[in-house]
Design a protein around this motif. Structure first.
Motif, PDB file in Angstrom:
ATOM      1  N   LYS A  11      -7.465  -0.279  -5.400  1.00 24.55           N
ATOM      2  CA  LYS A  11      -7.783  -1.701  -5.641  1.00 24.55           C
ATOM      3  C   LYS A  11      -8.947  -2.149  -4.763  1.00 24.55           C
ATOM      4  CE  LYS A  11      -3.069  -3.119  -6.824  1.00 24.55           C
ATOM      5  NZ  LYS A  11      -1.932  -3.979  -6.492  1.00 24.55           N
ATOM      6  N   ASP A  51     -10.833   2.058   6.410  1.00 26.05           N
ATOM      7  CA  ASP A  51      -9.730   2.963   6.727  1.00 26.05           C
ATOM      8  C   ASP A  51      -8.816   3.128   5.507  1.00 26.05           C
ATOM      9  OD1 ASP A  51      -7.896   4.504   8.019  1.00 26.05           O
ATOM     10  OD2 ASP A  51      -7.097   2.908   9.296  1.00 26.05           O
ATOM     11  N   GLY A  88      -9.218 -12.806  -2.347  1.00 27.93           N
ATOM     12  CA  GLY A  88      -9.656 -11.684  -1.517  1.00 27.93           C
ATOM     13  C   GLY A  88     -11.145 -11.816  -1.212  1.00 27.93           C
ATOM     14  N   ARG A  89     -11.908 -12.152  -2.233  1.00 25.94           N
ATOM     15  CA  ARG A  89     -13.353 -12.300  -2.035  1.00 25.94           C
ATOM     16  C   ARG A  89     -13.653 -13.445  -1.059  1.00 25.94           C
ATOM     17  NH1 ARG A  89     -18.023 -14.788  -4.242  1.00 25.94           N
ATOM     18  NH2 ARG A  89     -19.785 -13.377  -3.916  1.00 25.94           N
ATOM     19  N   GLN A  95       0.817  -1.223   0.000  1.00 20.05           N
ATOM     20  CA  GLN A  95       0.000   0.000   0.000  1.00 20.05           C
ATOM     21  C   GLN A  95       0.849   1.271   0.000  1.00 20.05           C
ATOM     22  OE1 GLN A  95      -3.295  -0.132   2.984  1.00 20.05           O
ATOM     23  NE2 GLN A  95      -2.644  -2.233   3.306  1.00 20.05           N
ATOM     24  N   SER A 126      -7.438   1.577  -0.593  1.00 20.32           N
ATOM     25  CA  SER A 126      -6.664   1.779  -1.825  1.00 20.32           C
ATOM     26  C   SER A 126      -7.629   1.737  -3.005  1.00 20.32           C
ATOM     27  CB  SER A 126      -5.626   0.661  -1.956  1.00 20.32           C
ATOM     28  OG  SER A 126      -6.289  -0.587  -2.088  1.00 20.32           O
ATOM     29  N   ARG A 158     -12.244  -0.720  -5.965  1.00 17.73           N
ATOM     30  CA  ARG A 158     -12.726  -1.490  -7.133  1.00 17.73           C
ATOM     31  C   ARG A 158     -13.263  -2.854  -6.708  1.00 17.73           C
ATOM     32  NH1 ARG A 158      -9.647  -0.300 -12.596  1.00 17.73           N
ATOM     33  NH2 ARG A 158      -9.030   1.830 -12.214  1.00 17.73           N
ATOM     34  N   ASP A 176      -7.246  -3.358   7.585  1.00 20.87           N
ATOM     35  CA  ASP A 176      -6.095  -3.746   6.757  1.00 20.87           C
ATOM     36  C   ASP A 176      -6.489  -5.005   5.986  1.00 20.87           C
ATOM     37  OD1 ASP A 176      -3.560  -3.594   5.706  1.00 20.87           O
ATOM     38  OD2 ASP A 176      -2.486  -4.103   7.561  1.00 20.87           O
ATOM     39  N   PHE A 177      -6.131  -5.027   4.707  1.00 20.06           N
ATOM     40  CA  PHE A 177      -6.565  -6.135   3.837  1.00 20.06           C
ATOM     41  C   PHE A 177      -5.450  -6.340   2.819  1.00 20.06           C
ATOM     42  CE2 PHE A 177     -10.202  -7.361   0.643  1.00 20.06           C
ATOM     43  CZ  PHE A 177      -9.946  -8.702   0.833  1.00 20.06           C
ATOM     44  N   TYR A 178      -5.020  -7.563   2.698  1.00 18.90           N
ATOM     45  CA  TYR A 178      -3.895  -7.826   1.784  1.00 18.90           C
ATOM     46  C   TYR A 178      -3.917  -9.275   1.302  1.00 18.90           C
ATOM     47  CZ  TYR A 178       0.969  -8.951   0.486  1.00 18.90           C
ATOM     48  OH  TYR A 178       2.095  -9.406  -0.152  1.00 18.90           O
ATOM     49  N   ILE A 179      -3.726  -9.423  -0.003  1.00 17.42           N
ATOM     50  CA  ILE A 179      -3.502 -10.747  -0.603  1.00 17.42           C
ATOM     51  C   ILE A 179      -2.124 -10.712  -1.249  1.00 17.42           C
ATOM     52  CG2 ILE A 179      -4.284 -12.388  -2.407  1.00 17.42           C
ATOM     53  CD1 ILE A 179      -6.251 -12.289  -0.070  1.00 17.42           C
ATOM     54  N   ARG A 219      -6.147 -11.100  -7.622  1.00 18.30           N
ATOM     55  CA  ARG A 219      -7.076 -11.201  -8.762  1.00 18.30           C
ATOM     56  C   ARG A 219      -7.378 -12.644  -9.144  1.00 18.30           C
ATOM     57  NH1 ARG A 219      -5.859  -5.996 -12.656  1.00 18.30           N
ATOM     58  NH2 ARG A 219      -7.972  -5.233 -12.378  1.00 18.30           N
ATOM     59  N   LYS A 220      -7.422 -13.512  -8.130  1.00 13.22           N
ATOM     60  CA  LYS A 220      -7.786 -14.909  -8.388  1.00 13.22           C
ATOM     61  C   LYS A 220      -8.994 -15.306  -7.542  1.00 13.22           C
ATOM     62  CE  LYS A 220      -3.125 -16.430  -9.580  1.00 13.22           C
ATOM     63  NZ  LYS A 220      -1.938 -17.171  -9.124  1.00 13.22           N
ATOM     64  N   GLY A 221      -9.617 -14.323  -6.912  1.00  9.33           N
ATOM     65  CA  GLY A 221     -10.809 -14.605  -6.110  1.00  9.33           C
ATOM     66  C   GLY A 221     -10.527 -14.880  -4.637  1.00  9.33           C
ATOM     67  N   LYS A 242     -16.927  -4.195  -7.408  1.00  7.68           N
ATOM     68  CA  LYS A 242     -17.142  -5.396  -8.217  1.00  7.68           C
ATOM     69  C   LYS A 242     -17.950  -6.463  -7.468  1.00  7.68           C
ATOM     70  CE  LYS A 242     -15.074  -9.284 -10.464  1.00  7.68           C
ATOM     71  NZ  LYS A 242     -14.174  -9.712 -11.500  1.00  7.68           N
ATOM     72  N   HIS A 243     -17.549  -6.752  -6.244  1.00  9.58           N
ATOM     73  CA  HIS A 243     -18.162  -7.887  -5.547  1.00  9.58           C
ATOM     74  C   HIS A 243     -19.400  -7.525  -4.739  1.00  9.58           C
ATOM     75  CE1 HIS A 243     -14.936 -10.428  -6.819  1.00  9.58           C
ATOM     76  NE2 HIS A 243     -14.007  -9.761  -6.158  1.00  9.58           N
TER      77      HIS A 243
HETATM   78  N1  ACO Z   1      -6.189  -3.132 -10.130  1.00 11.43           N
HETATM   79  C1  ACO Z   1      -7.505  -2.818 -10.090  1.00 11.43           C
HETATM   80  N2  ACO Z   1      -8.432  -3.545  -9.397  1.00 11.43           N
HETATM   81  C2  ACO Z   1      -7.984  -4.607  -8.697  1.00 11.43           C
HETATM   82  C3  ACO Z   1      -6.616  -4.965  -8.659  1.00 11.43           C
HETATM   83  C4  ACO Z   1      -5.706  -4.184  -9.424  1.00 11.43           C
HETATM   84  N3  ACO Z   1      -4.391  -4.469  -9.505  1.00 11.43           N
HETATM   85  N4  ACO Z   1      -6.477  -6.044  -7.857  1.00 11.43           N
HETATM   86  C5  ACO Z   1      -7.720  -6.360  -7.420  1.00 11.43           C
HETATM   87  N5  ACO Z   1      -8.630  -5.494  -7.908  1.00 11.43           N
HETATM   88  C6  ACO Z   1     -10.090  -5.509  -7.680  1.00 11.43           C
HETATM   89  C7  ACO Z   1     -10.817  -5.583  -9.031  1.00 11.43           C
HETATM   90  O1  ACO Z   1     -12.164  -5.189  -8.848  1.00 11.43           O
HETATM   91  C8  ACO Z   1     -10.740  -7.072  -9.310  1.00 11.43           C
HETATM   92  O2  ACO Z   1     -11.643  -7.502 -10.305  1.00 11.43           O
HETATM   93  P1  ACO Z   1     -11.072  -7.631 -11.849  1.00 11.43           P
HETATM   94  O3  ACO Z   1      -9.849  -8.487 -11.782  1.00 11.43           O
HETATM   95  O4  ACO Z   1     -12.220  -8.256 -12.580  1.00 11.43           O
HETATM   96  O5  ACO Z   1     -10.768  -6.222 -12.284  1.00 11.43           O
HETATM   97  C9  ACO Z   1     -11.080  -7.643  -7.977  1.00 11.43           C
HETATM   98  O6  ACO Z   1     -10.457  -6.752  -7.017  1.00 11.43           O
HETATM   99  C10 ACO Z   1     -10.546  -9.054  -7.818  1.00 11.43           C
HETATM  100  O7  ACO Z   1     -11.148  -9.662  -6.712  1.00 11.43           O
HETATM  101  P2  ACO Z   1     -10.309 -10.745  -5.885  1.00 11.43           P
HETATM  102  O8  ACO Z   1      -9.498 -11.583  -6.816  1.00 11.43           O
HETATM  103  O9  ACO Z   1     -11.241 -11.440  -4.948  1.00 11.43           O
HETATM  104  O10 ACO Z   1      -9.362  -9.754  -5.073  1.00 11.43           O
HETATM  105  P3  ACO Z   1      -7.834  -9.978  -4.582  1.00 11.43           P
HETATM  106  O11 ACO Z   1      -7.615 -11.391  -4.194  1.00 11.43           O
HETATM  107  O12 ACO Z   1      -6.897  -9.374  -5.566  1.00 11.43           O
HETATM  108  O13 ACO Z   1      -7.818  -9.083  -3.252  1.00 11.43           O
HETATM  109  C11 ACO Z   1      -7.028  -6.908  -2.548  1.00 11.43           C
HETATM  110  C12 ACO Z   1      -8.141  -7.700  -3.290  1.00 11.43           C
HETATM  111  C13 ACO Z   1      -6.996  -7.331  -1.090  1.00 11.43           C
HETATM  112  C14 ACO Z   1      -7.372  -5.408  -2.659  1.00 11.43           C
HETATM  113  C15 ACO Z   1      -5.662  -7.218  -3.227  1.00 11.43           C
HETATM  114  O14 ACO Z   1      -5.708  -6.830  -4.566  1.00 11.43           O
HETATM  115  C16 ACO Z   1      -4.466  -6.555  -2.550  1.00 11.43           C
HETATM  116  O15 ACO Z   1      -3.929  -7.062  -1.581  1.00 11.43           O
HETATM  117  N6  ACO Z   1      -4.035  -5.408  -3.077  1.00 11.43           N
HETATM  118  C17 ACO Z   1      -2.827  -4.723  -2.558  1.00 11.43           C
HETATM  119  C18 ACO Z   1      -3.014  -4.187  -1.157  1.00 11.43           C
HETATM  120  C19 ACO Z   1      -4.246  -3.316  -1.029  1.00 11.43           C
HETATM  121  O16 ACO Z   1      -4.498  -2.417  -1.844  1.00 11.43           O
HETATM  122  N7  ACO Z   1      -5.035  -3.590   0.027  1.00 11.43           N
HETATM  123  C20 ACO Z   1      -6.175  -2.771   0.446  1.00 11.43           C
HETATM  124  C21 ACO Z   1      -5.640  -1.612   1.226  1.00 11.43           C
HETATM  125  S1  ACO Z   1      -6.860  -0.573   1.961  1.00 11.43           S
HETATM  126  C22 ACO Z   1      -7.266  -1.304   3.443  1.00 11.43           C
HETATM  127  O17 ACO Z   1      -6.726  -2.308   3.777  1.00 11.43           O
HETATM  128  C23 ACO Z   1      -8.313  -0.738   4.334  1.00 11.43           C
END
Ligand code: ACO
Length: 194
Positions: free
Chosen positions: A159, A154, A133-134, A56, A157, A162, A120-123, A129-131, A166-167
């Motif tokens: 991401k 809080d 996070g969902r 982040q 980001s 989005r 806080d949320f992180y994959i 983008r493999k599902g 999406k979900h």
């Molecule tokens: N760019 C844009 N959208 C994204 C991206 C990206 N690089 N990665 C995930 N997404 C969104 C999109 O809507 C995506 O759907 P799409 O691929 O059809 O566009 C969707 O998430 C995918 O869903 P999942 O596969 O279930 O999500 P994922 O396993 O990637 O987890 C998460 C989502 C946690 C945001 C992950 O991408 C991540 O760790 N990102 C980096 C750290 C971050 O930004 N964490 C959130 C901080 S804010 C907070 O914690 C309060």
């Protein structure tokens, strides 16, 4: 995220919930094993907290074992029990907790609330983008019996914004002065006068 100890031995479910005691669910063992296990859980929490902060662009981690110990927060860890030749790996994390907040709706009316929050949320980069996070988010919603639109987030980001759109169909995020974001359905419905 791999470690030099066996993750699959410590976390025996695909998603585990950790709280301030840092004891993994289903733990069995004597005091010495407990101490050893808590140290390993602490190492996992610190490592995933650092990775999340790096992802982040934060200057320092917002999730750590020390912070967790001093809170009522919940930390959900996503575990891949088969990775790393059966030693397991930690694929993601989600930290939630209630926070006392002042929030404003679109009309500028303010509310003092203590909503459940996404803190806080992180994959892991290799698994985004493999599902996954969902999967983790759904587990949390089910465990906490909460509607995503009733949660405050809080500093989300782009991401995460989005992801929520999406979900969960959440749109038009309302950014607050405290950097939390809420959505339209967060506020109680106003009574219309007849
Ligand atoms: N760019 C844009 N959208 C994204 C991206 C990206 N690089 N990665 C995930 N997404 C969104 C999109 O809507 C995506 O759907 P799409 O691929 O059809 O566009 C969707 O998430 C995918 O869903 P999942 O596969 O279930 O999500 P994922 O396993 O990637 O987890 C998460 C989502 C946690 C945001 C992950 O991408 C991540 O760790 N990102 C980096 C750290 C971050 O930004 N964490 C959130 C901080 S804010 C907070 O914690 C309060």
């Amino acid at each position: 995220m791999e470690f030099n100890f066996n993750i699959a031995d410590i976390f025996n479910q695909p998603i585990v919930e950790i709280n301030r005691d840092l004891i993994p669910p289903g733990f069995r063992g004597d005091r010495r094993t407990l101490w050893n296990t808590v140290n390993k859980v602490s190492e996992v929490v610190n490592a995933i907290g650092e990775a999340s902060a790096a992802a982040q662009g934060l200057p320092k981690p917002i999730t750590s074992s020390e912070r967790l110990k001093n809170s009522e927060h919940k930390l959900y860890l996503l575990i891949d029990q088969h990775a790393n030749a059966g030693k397991g790996a930690v694929t993601g994390m989600l930290r939630t907790g209630a926070k006392g907040l002042y929030v404003f709706d679109k009309e500028g009316q303010h509310y003092q609330v203590s909503p459940p929050c996404i803190l806080d949320f992180y994959i892991h980069e290799s698994s985004q983008r493999k599902g996954l996070g969902r999967q983790l988010f759904q587990h949390m919603l089910h465990k906490e019996q909460v509607d995503p639109g009733k949660m405050a987030i809080d500093r989300p980001s782009e991401k995460l914004i989005r992801f929520l759109n999406k979900h969960y169909g959440l749109n038009s995020p309302m950014k607050q002065m405290n950097n939390y974001v809420v959505y339209e359905g967060f506020f109680p419905k106003k009574q219309t006068q007849s």
